[in-house]
Motif scaffolding. Structure first.
Motif: not given
Length: 215
Positions: A150-164
């Motif tokens: 059982d798995w789920a692949f969880v994608s964030p929005a485009l602007r996501f990361g330590a630099h933003m």
């Protein structure tokens, strides 16, 4: 409460997930290459290399849920997909669900449309390899795992990361493999991404599917 193991638990996404899960009273184990400067109370930290199967085995076998929060860059640039194949195999053997921190480029702008990763012409060439490696997990590797995983692949929005980094708003929008805000890609903070991911763990109603979290 669940025993949640976060692989890559001191990274940008991983540390936020660890904090959110621990704040809700879950029993959290964070596996990472280095220990954090400011450990979160009541979290068990395990220092180790995710490319080593023996290092992965115990934290996965002792979990109710496994979260993969690894990035396809740096030391994992050439082994990223192999590491996730191992994590998936161990999670399947242990009979525990796997939640994977994904990327925006594997999403679609509309139902049935090509994924964003099919056209990276507007992205700096030095980022193409890691973007494709991350997207390959949901395009090829996870769907190829045994049906028992059982798995789920969880994608964030485009602007996501330590630099933003963004701010915690305390809410998020939930989508499937179609970006919830495709016009400009949207944004989400690590805290709100973690809020959504731990909600997904607790609700347990997404199975072998891609999910999108954005503001």
């Amino acid at each position: 409460m669940s025993r949640i193991t976060v692989i890559g638990g001191t990274g940008y996404a991983g540390s936020a997930i660890v904090a959110e899960a621990a704040a809700r009273g879950h029993q959290v184990t964070a596996l990472s290459r280095s220990l954090p400067d400011a450990p979160i109370p009541n979290v068990t930290y395990v220092q180790g290399d995710a490319t080593d199967e023996a290092t992965l085995s115990a934290p996965i076998e002792g979990a109710d849920v496994v979260v993969g929060a690894l990035a396809p860059r740096g030391p994992l640039a050439s082994t990223f997909r192999d590491v996730y194949r191992t994590i998936a195999r161990l999670a399947d053997t242990a009979g525990v669900p796997l939640f994977v921190v994904g990327g925006y480029s594997s999403l679609r702008p509309a139902p049935g449309a090509d994924r964003f990763v099919t056209d990276l012409s507007h992205i700096p060439a030095e980022l193409h390899e890691e973007i494709r490696a991350g997207a390959a997990l949901i395009i090829e590797d996870l769907p190829a795992t045994p049906a028992t995983l059982d798995w789920a692949f969880v994608s964030p929005a485009l602007r996501f990361g330590a630099h933003m980094p963004g701010e915690r708003l305390g809410h998020y929008r939930l989508g499937d493999d179609v970006a919830v805000q495709p016009e400009d890609g949207g944004a989400i903070s690590a805290a709100d991404y973690a809020l959504g991911l731990v909600d997904l763990i607790e609700k347990g109603d997404h199975h072998r599917a891609q999910v999108n979290l954005g503001h």
